[in-house]
Design an enzyme around this catalytic site. Structure first.
Site, PDB file in Angstrom:
ATOM      1  N   GLN A 196       0.842  -1.201   0.000  1.00 59.04           N
ATOM      2  CA  GLN A 196       0.000   0.000   0.000  1.00 59.04           C
ATOM      3  C   GLN A 196       0.875   1.248   0.000  1.00 59.04           C
ATOM      4  O   GLN A 196       1.060   1.919   1.011  1.00 59.04           O
ATOM      5  CB  GLN A 196      -0.951  -0.019   1.205  1.00 59.04           C
ATOM      6  CG  GLN A 196      -1.898   1.172   1.293  1.00 59.04           C
ATOM      7  CD  GLN A 196      -2.913   1.247   0.165  1.00 59.04           C
ATOM      8  OE1 GLN A 196      -2.822   0.511  -0.812  1.00 59.04           O
ATOM      9  NE2 GLN A 196      -3.893   2.114   0.304  1.00 59.04           N
ATOM     10  N   HIS A 235      -2.065  -3.941   0.642  1.00 55.90           N
ATOM     11  CA  HIS A 235      -2.116  -4.370  -0.761  1.00 55.90           C
ATOM     12  C   HIS A 235      -2.646  -3.169  -1.528  1.00 55.90           C
ATOM     13  O   HIS A 235      -3.710  -2.648  -1.190  1.00 55.90           O
ATOM     14  CB  HIS A 235      -3.044  -5.583  -0.921  1.00 55.90           C
ATOM     15  CG  HIS A 235      -2.978  -6.211  -2.275  1.00 55.90           C
ATOM     16  ND1 HIS A 235      -3.717  -7.336  -2.597  1.00 55.90           N
ATOM     17  CD2 HIS A 235      -2.272  -5.894  -3.403  1.00 55.90           C
ATOM     18  CE1 HIS A 235      -3.473  -7.672  -3.856  1.00 55.90           C
ATOM     19  NE2 HIS A 235      -2.601  -6.799  -4.358  1.00 55.90           N
ATOM     20  N   LEU A 236      -1.911  -2.701  -2.524  1.00 55.91           N
ATOM     21  CA  LEU A 236      -2.213  -1.432  -3.171  1.00 55.91           C
ATOM     22  C   LEU A 236      -3.671  -1.324  -3.608  1.00 55.91           C
ATOM     23  O   LEU A 236      -4.170  -2.143  -4.374  1.00 55.91           O
ATOM     24  CB  LEU A 236      -1.298  -1.238  -4.386  1.00 55.91           C
ATOM     25  CG  LEU A 236      -1.438   0.090  -5.128  1.00 55.91           C
ATOM     26  CD1 LEU A 236      -1.237   1.280  -4.187  1.00 55.91           C
ATOM     27  CD2 LEU A 236      -0.452   0.159  -6.287  1.00 55.91           C
ATOM     28  N   HIS A 237      -4.332  -0.283  -3.108  1.00 55.32           N
ATOM     29  CA  HIS A 237      -5.731  -0.045  -3.460  1.00 55.32           C
ATOM     30  C   HIS A 237      -6.072   1.424  -3.220  1.00 55.32           C
ATOM     31  O   HIS A 237      -5.464   2.097  -2.402  1.00 55.32           O
ATOM     32  CB  HIS A 237      -6.670  -0.932  -2.642  1.00 55.32           C
ATOM     33  CG  HIS A 237      -6.658  -0.648  -1.172  1.00 55.32           C
ATOM     34  ND1 HIS A 237      -5.634  -1.053  -0.334  1.00 55.32           N
ATOM     35  CD2 HIS A 237      -7.541   0.014  -0.364  1.00 55.32           C
ATOM     36  CE1 HIS A 237      -5.887  -0.670   0.904  1.00 55.32           C
ATOM     37  NE2 HIS A 237      -7.035  -0.001   0.917  1.00 55.32           N
ATOM     38  N   LEU A 238      -7.054   1.903  -3.961  1.00 52.44           N
ATOM     39  CA  LEU A 238      -7.627   3.228  -3.754  1.00 52.44           C
ATOM     40  C   LEU A 238      -9.132   3.067  -3.641  1.00 52.44           C
ATOM     41  O   LEU A 238      -9.708   2.073  -4.112  1.00 52.44           O
ATOM     42  CB  LEU A 238      -7.286   4.186  -4.899  1.00 52.44           C
ATOM     43  CG  LEU A 238      -5.790   4.504  -5.072  1.00 52.44           C
ATOM     44  CD1 LEU A 238      -5.166   3.573  -6.105  1.00 52.44           C
ATOM     45  CD2 LEU A 238      -5.575   5.954  -5.489  1.00 52.44           C
TER      46      LEU A 238
END
Length: 233
Positions: free
Chosen positions: A142, A179-182
């Site tokens: 993230q 965990h990469l998220h927008l």
């Protein structure tokens, strides 16, 4: 899958035409409602619990008890930057029924755009609250990067609604998954920040002049400038 190109981008939106929908808005909302009907959410978001506070800044207050009591237990983080840990919960482990659709465009087709996914947020905090999951199988931590910012701006431009909002929060700033998220959702209230006074700084960057929190504003007026804007970060 939703395929798009420059012709699908919308730069002019208006609160006088709040009911206007683009092809993206129509597909997204239709699919989101279908997921709700399948009971894939932990609860149903109740928009009637939204109150606009009095005063100059017209802040929005939301009572959402369900998100506090029914959401997945957040992981605990002690640093803003931490390596991805596959033993912890991440978005490759959710029920694939929670995925809305994949994205494909000329911008990212060479980088496996089928790995860019929109998914519901099973514990919504707003209307149609969902997640942008860039390169999901790459299992990125993230930490926002140029690719994810570029993808998010594209999604914003695909909507004909001025209510579309996209946000990002890091670890140690209430992000609950490394965990990469927008996040994105529709907030049908015009906000003070949309018309506040700004002061020119440099290039496309301006400084917010009158607001309780400090911040920058970046202007994007045409699609040919989108990569220049992303590179600033």
């Amino acid at each position: 899958m939703f395929k798009y190109n420059d012709d699908n981008f919308i730069f002019d939106v208006s609160w006088t035409s709040i009911s206007t929908h683009s092809k993206f808005d129509e597909l997204f909302k239709k699919t989101w409602i279908e997921k709700e009907e399948k009971n894939l959410f932990r609860y149903k978001y109740k928009s009637q619990n939204v109150v606009r506070l009095p005063g100059k800044y017209q802040f929005i207050k939301v009572l959402n008890i369900d998100r506090a009591t029914k959401r997945r237990t957040p992981a605990s983080f002690h640093k803003v930057l931490q390596p991805f840990d596959d033993s912890l919960f991440n978005f490759t482990k959710i029920n694939h029924e929670e995925y809305l659709f994949k994205l494909e465009s000329p911008y990212n087709s060479c980088e496996n755009s089928s790995d860019d996914i929109l998914a519901i947020n099973s514990s919504p905090l707003g209307d149609f609250h969902s997640l942008i999951l860039p390169k999901i199988s790459s299992k990125l931590p993230q930490s926002i990067n140029n690719y994810s910012l570029h993808l998010s701006l594209q999604i914003l431009l695909l909507s004909a609604s001025p209510a579309m909002r996209i946000g990002y929060n890091s670890l140690c700033a209430y992000a609950s998954v490394n965990h990469l998220h927008l996040h994105f959702y529709y907030l049908p209230y015009k906000m003070y920040l949309e018309t506040c006074e700004v002061e020119y700084l440099s290039g496309s960057c301006y400084i917010i002049k009158d607001y309780p929190g400090k911040g920058f504003v970046f202007f994007l007026c045409s699609i040919d400038k989108i990569l220049d804007l992303v590179r600033i970060f």
